[in-house]
Design an enzyme around this catalytic site. Structure first.
Site, PDB file in Angstrom:
ATOM      1  N   HIS A   1       2.564   4.835   8.436  1.00 39.79           N
ATOM      2  CA  HIS A   1       3.351   5.654   7.497  1.00 39.79           C
ATOM      3  C   HIS A   1       2.604   6.904   7.039  1.00 39.79           C
ATOM      4  O   HIS A   1       3.236   7.858   6.591  1.00 39.79           O
ATOM      5  CB  HIS A   1       3.696   4.842   6.252  1.00 39.79           C
ATOM      6  CG  HIS A   1       4.943   4.032   6.366  1.00 39.79           C
ATOM      7  ND1 HIS A   1       6.101   4.510   6.923  1.00 39.79           N
ATOM      8  CD2 HIS A   1       5.231   2.763   5.968  1.00 39.79           C
ATOM      9  CE1 HIS A   1       7.045   3.567   6.856  1.00 39.79           C
ATOM     10  NE2 HIS A   1       6.533   2.497   6.288  1.00 39.79           N
TER      11      HIS A   1
ATOM     12  N   HIS B   1       1.278  -1.178   9.810  1.00 44.46           N
ATOM     13  CA  HIS B   1       2.548  -0.551   9.431  1.00 44.46           C
ATOM     14  C   HIS B   1       2.320   0.516   8.355  1.00 44.46           C
ATOM     15  O   HIS B   1       2.781   1.654   8.488  1.00 44.46           O
ATOM     16  CB  HIS B   1       3.489  -1.653   8.921  1.00 44.46           C
ATOM     17  CG  HIS B   1       4.830  -1.179   8.477  1.00 44.46           C
ATOM     18  ND1 HIS B   1       5.948  -1.294   9.255  1.00 44.46           N
ATOM     19  CD2 HIS B   1       5.243  -0.589   7.321  1.00 44.46           C
ATOM     20  CE1 HIS B   1       6.991  -0.797   8.605  1.00 44.46           C
ATOM     21  NE2 HIS B   1       6.583  -0.360   7.423  1.00 44.46           N
ATOM     22  N   GLU B   2       1.598   0.145   7.313  1.00 44.42           N
ATOM     23  CA  GLU B   2       1.403   1.087   6.205  1.00 44.42           C
ATOM     24  C   GLU B   2       0.573   2.289   6.656  1.00 44.42           C
ATOM     25  O   GLU B   2       0.834   3.417   6.246  1.00 44.42           O
ATOM     26  CB  GLU B   2       0.739   0.394   5.009  1.00 44.42           C
ATOM     27  CG  GLU B   2       1.492  -0.834   4.473  1.00 44.42           C
ATOM     28  CD  GLU B   2       2.971  -0.603   4.208  1.00 44.42           C
ATOM     29  OE1 GLU B   2       3.331   0.527   3.836  1.00 44.42           O
ATOM     30  OE2 GLU B   2       3.766  -1.547   4.393  1.00 44.42           O
TER      31      GLU B   2
ATOM     32  N   GLY C   1       6.173  -6.204   0.427  1.00 43.89           N
ATOM     33  CA  GLY C   1       4.985  -6.703   1.113  1.00 43.89           C
ATOM     34  C   GLY C   1       3.812  -5.780   0.840  1.00 43.89           C
ATOM     35  O   GLY C   1       2.715  -6.203   0.473  1.00 43.89           O
ATOM     36  N   ALA C   2       4.070  -4.480   1.011  1.00 44.92           N
ATOM     37  CA  ALA C   2       3.039  -3.472   0.778  1.00 44.92           C
ATOM     38  C   ALA C   2       3.737  -2.133   0.623  1.00 44.92           C
ATOM     39  O   ALA C   2       4.929  -2.028   0.889  1.00 44.92           O
ATOM     40  CB  ALA C   2       2.060  -3.427   1.953  1.00 44.92           C
ATOM     41  N   MET C   3       2.983  -1.121   0.187  1.00 46.41           N
ATOM     42  CA  MET C   3       3.601   0.194  -0.039  1.00 46.41           C
ATOM     43  C   MET C   3       2.640   1.295   0.383  1.00 46.41           C
ATOM     44  O   MET C   3       1.481   1.300  -0.031  1.00 46.41           O
ATOM     45  CB  MET C   3       3.980   0.326  -1.521  1.00 46.41           C
ATOM     46  CG  MET C   3       4.464   1.706  -1.916  1.00 46.41           C
ATOM     47  SD  MET C   3       6.013   2.146  -1.058  1.00 46.41           S
ATOM     48  CE  MET C   3       5.851   3.927  -0.965  1.00 46.41           C
TER      49      MET C   3
ATOM     50  N   ASN D   1       1.699   4.198  -0.341  1.00 45.24           N
ATOM     51  CA  ASN D   1       1.305   5.329  -1.188  1.00 45.24           C
ATOM     52  C   ASN D   1       0.212   6.117  -0.488  1.00 45.24           C
ATOM     53  O   ASN D   1      -0.707   5.544   0.085  1.00 45.24           O
ATOM     54  CB  ASN D   1       0.767   4.831  -2.522  1.00 45.24           C
ATOM     55  CG  ASN D   1       1.678   3.814  -3.167  1.00 45.24           C
ATOM     56  OD1 ASN D   1       2.825   4.101  -3.410  1.00 45.24           O
ATOM     57  ND2 ASN D   1       1.170   2.612  -3.376  1.00 45.24           N
TER      58      ASN D   1
HETATM   59 ZN   LIG Z   1       7.390   0.685   5.802  1.00 44.17          ZN
END
Ligand SMILES: [Zn+2]
Length: 840
Positions: A307, A303-304, A267-269, A271
């Protein structure tokens, strides 16, 4: 298993530790290749004759360590490692390793890969981009690719002048080289794990930066999509502020870019500083998107960004611990989105995610949230509902048990204490115990290190004394028993609230003279079964149940039905009782999902009865809401209108509603929730001409959400030749490889044509595995759960036994077990619906 005296072939020795990488890369976007140079400052802690590091699909063209030469380079492709044999022994020191290398910009959506899109002038354009988590940085440059070997990264990219280049650090200079190329340099990153580094090069554009406490935030996107960035920018700015406040720690990067990539496996990352997304989760048109589509994007953005602290600043020691970052990021995502849009009631709709986790966790093939990980493939298998949703649900249970403020304090001190380093699960429990004085570790170990969850049974004796007992909840009677430390909240008459941690059994202080309600805030990760007449008491004498309580009650009763502990007729009676006055979106989503499941499981005779029951249940609320939005109503109410219309037309087969959906579909779009429902209804009930129309709309779709909506609709048609066309498009390059697996999953779920889709999967298995990103294959196979006749089930089981999916064997085993559960459920559904057909 690996004997304890055998070194783990997937782990690198610790005699040489990287400190700092200086990385230069020159990608060629025409030949799809790249060359690179990396200088790594290394700390040698013991005398060594060789240096081992990770590299995969790379060719090392020159190598040097300090002043010594390398006598030999050995590749170990199975373990994705390379060994540099040194001509002379290297004594403990600080040294520098210099490597030149080359590689390919692959099409597999991992490592350093290419993504292709068509611009407004119909030209094919190429983006070179990265996806490193879990273990793919080694496909872009030789490195120590393990999360605890943190270092700083200073990146320089040499790229064509007209393209944009970004990386994890802020750009520090850009210099024309005079040969059509430019050299773009980026500031060193924080000390972090390799899997968090990123670089993206291509025909991209950016929004102007919005500054949040000194951090510039930008949305970066393929050419021509700038008009779809406002929502993501607003959300990102809100979330960055929110998390800096919640964690009381400044954002650890020097800038924050959110980048939309046309081809993206996840979905997404997250980085560091350069978060990459699927387009549908970042580029939004508020006018044509539904509330659910906007919420999904907001969820993933939140969410990202969570992180950046949980995962990037403080990282798991090894891949067995990914639940720690994923569960916490999912939990924090709810906190942030709930604050961003309180009217969306995010903790209420989280119930749907919790349900999805419960469903897997009720199988004997479930797993502990944390389990040993050896190979990269083991790590790939961890990105599932149990890591994210069950993990987040158990964290929510703990937070509510300890108190939100104390929990937050503990999280802050945990992050401060372990910044720029790595942790194991117990470090979080230790911080929670220190901050609250409560035995967090005792309670949580039973939730994290064993699979499954409890069923709490409440019984009353003749004196109205209420006893609670736990046992493992399962869809299968053969499941091994287990027990948990269960934080339980009980509500009873006269505002009585009782907190306890249930071991095997406990007697409540509250009595059943009036009523008792377990899990009144629905934050406990357990099922509840009320015995004697405790449920009747609760419904008759108890307080007006709020939406969360109605949701949980329906959800628990359905789970008991699937587990053969409750007759389906009783579930349907409760559902009808709640439906009559129900007006909440999440409750209706739960209910209409169940009706749709029943529709799948019913035979043609039972289906007629189910259609009637569906119309009876939905009718009253549907008529209250009508088709027109009113000025006073909130977004969720309109979303509900779409859910009800869709369910009435599909599961309920209501001809008037179908006709009205067709009209809407052919008129100019005005209400996104109804337009989305109308597309689904037209596809489910449509013909070849409708298929053509949706196909054309897909080709011309002006937003990623509309694209996804029309793409999903192609899997719903019931004509064999249309199903053939959709399936063929998943492998002939028409549908992007990032979407193809999900389209096949939806085709497998097609009530009339699922078998046809299964035949396609078996016939084209090798091609599917070549063309679809490997981590999507287990998710694609989720569709088999719908093919629940005994004969198909054994055929599917035999096929997957002969064709194992090594990147997610457990996930596939769970689908197969669920398939068996559905086979049995189908028989009971048939009996119940047919007999209800004959009742007056
Ligand atoms: Zn995640």
């Amino acid at each position: 298993m690996i004997a304890s005296d055998t070194p783990d072939p997937y782990r690198l020795p610790r005699e040489v530790i990287p400190q700092q990488y200086v990385l230069r890369l020159t990608p060629n976007l025409e030949s799809f290749t790249f060359t690179g140079e990396v200088s790594v400052d290394i700390l040698v802690t013991e005398p060594v004759n060789r240096i081992m590091l990770n590299a995969a699909e790379l060719k090392i063209t020159s190598a040097k360590v300090g002043s010594s030469t390398i006598s030999d380079i050995q590749y170990d492709p199975d373990h994705e490692r390379v060994t540099l044999e040194l001509a002379d022994r290297l004594e403990p020191c600080m040294s520098q390793l210099n490597l030149c290398f080359s590689g390919t910009l692959n099409e597999n959506l991992h490592g350093f890969y290419r993504s292709v899109f068509t611009d407004s002038e119909d030209n094919q354009r190429v983006i070179a981009t990265t996806q490193f988590e879990p273990t793919n940085a080694r496909r872009a440059f030789p490195c120590w690719d393990e999360p605890d070997l943190k270092a700083t990264f200073e990146v320089t990219l040499t790229v064509p002048e007209h393209l944009m280049a970004i990386s994890s650090g802020a750009e520090t200079s850009s210099q024309q080289l005079g040969n059509g190329l430019k050299e773009v340099r980026f500031a060193p990153t924080i000390k972090m794990s390799t899997y968090l580094l990123a670089f993206v090069i291509g025909p991209l554009e950016t929004t102007n930066p919005t500054w949040v406490n000194g951090t510039p935030v930008r949305i970066i996107h393929p050419l021509g999509k700038g008009h779809l960035t406002a929502f993501a920018l607003e959300t990102a700015v809100f979330c960055l502020n929110f998390f800096e406040d919640y964690f009381d720690i400044a954002y650890p990067g020097d800038k924050l870019d959110l980048v939309a990539i046309p081809d993206f496996a996840f979905g997404a990352m997250e980085n560091m500083g350069c978060v990459t997304f699927r387009e549908a989760l970042l580029l939004i048109d508020p006018a044509t998107s539904t509330q659910q589509e906007r919420q999904s994007a907001a969820d993933v953005i939140a969410h990202e960004l969570a992180h950046m602290w949980f995962g990037n600043l403080v990282t798991m020691q090894w891949w067995n611990g990914i639940w720690l970052k994923e569960a916490l990021a999912t939990f924090c995502e709810m906190l942030a989105v709930d604050a961003f849009r309180p009217d969306w009631q995010r903790w209420l709709t989280f119930g749907l995610s919790r349900t999805a986790a419960f469903e897997v966790d009720a199988l004997t093939t479930t797993r502990a949230i944390e389990y040993p990980v050896i190979s990269p493939q083991d790590a790939e298998g961890m990105y599932d509902l149990l890591t994210y949703q069950k993990g987040a649900a158990t964290i929510r249970m703990l937070e509510q048990f300890l108190g939100a403020e104390k929990f937050r304090n503990a999280v802050q001190s945990y992050l401060r204490q372990h910044s720029y380093s790595n942790t194991e699960t117990h470090h979080l429990w230790d911080a929670l115990t220190a901050a609250t004085g409560q035995p967090a570790r005792n309670v949580m170990d039973s939730w994290i290190f064993q699979g499954g969850h409890p069923l709490i049974t409440a019984t009353a004796d003749a004196d109205h004394k209420v006893t609670l007992k736990q046992q493992r909840f399962s869809y299968s009677p053969q499941t091994e028993q287990a027990s948990w430390q269960v934080p339980i909240i009980v509500a009873a008459a006269d505002n009585h609230i009782e907190h306890l941690v249930l071991g095997e059994q406990a007697e409540l202080r509250a009595t059943a003279e009036n009523w008792v309600m377990l899990n009144p805030n629905a934050d406990g990760f357990y099922r509840v079964s009320y015995q004697n007449n405790l449920l009747t008491r609760l419904l008759q004498d108890g307080p007006q149940l709020n939406p969360l309580q109605r949701f949980m009650l329906l959800d628990d009763q359905w789970a008991l039905t699937v587990a053969k502990q409750l007759p389906l007729t009783e579930y349907l009676q409760l559902a009808a009782h709640i439906a009559i006055s129900e007006d909440d979106l999440a409750v209706w989503q739960r209910l209409t999902n169940t009706l749709s499941t029943l529709d799948h499981l019913s035979n043609n005779q039972g289906r007629e009865a189910l259609r009637q029951q569906t119309r009876n249940m939905i009718g009253p609320t549907y008529r209250r809401l009508g088709w027109e939005q009113t000025l006073q109503e909130d977004e969720r109410t309109n979303e509900l209108r779409g859910v009800l219309v869709c369910s009435l037309a599909t599961t309920g087969n209501d001809q008037n509603v179908i006709a009205r959906c067709r009209q809407l579909f052919n008129a100019d779009a005005t209400n996104p929730a109804l337009d989305a429902a109308a597309t689904t209804v037209v596809a489910t009930t449509g013909n070849a001409a409708d298929y053509e129309k949706i196909h054309r709309r897909l080709a011309d779709a002006p937003t990623p959400q509309l694209q996804l909506r029309y793409l999903t609709a192609l899997s719903l048609f019931t004509q064999p030749e249309l199903m053939d066309r959709t399936l063929a498009a998943t492998l002939d390059g028409t549908i992007r490889s990032q979407d193809a697996g999900f389209v096949i999953r939806d085709c497998l779920r097609n009530r009339e044509r699922g078998v046809q889709a299964w035949r396609f999967v078996t016939q084209r298995w090798d091609e599917i595995n070549q063309k679809i990103p490997s981590q999507i294959i287990p998710r694609m196979l989720e569709g088999i759960c719908a093919l629940s006749t005994a004969q198909l089930a054994s055929e599917i089981t035999a096929f997957l036994k002969a064709h194992p999916v090594s990147q997610g064997p457990l996930i596939v085993a769970q689908h197969l077990e669920r398939l068996q559960v559905n086979v049995q459920l189908r028989q009971r559904v048939a009996q119940t619906l047919i007999s209800s057909n004959h009742s007056p």
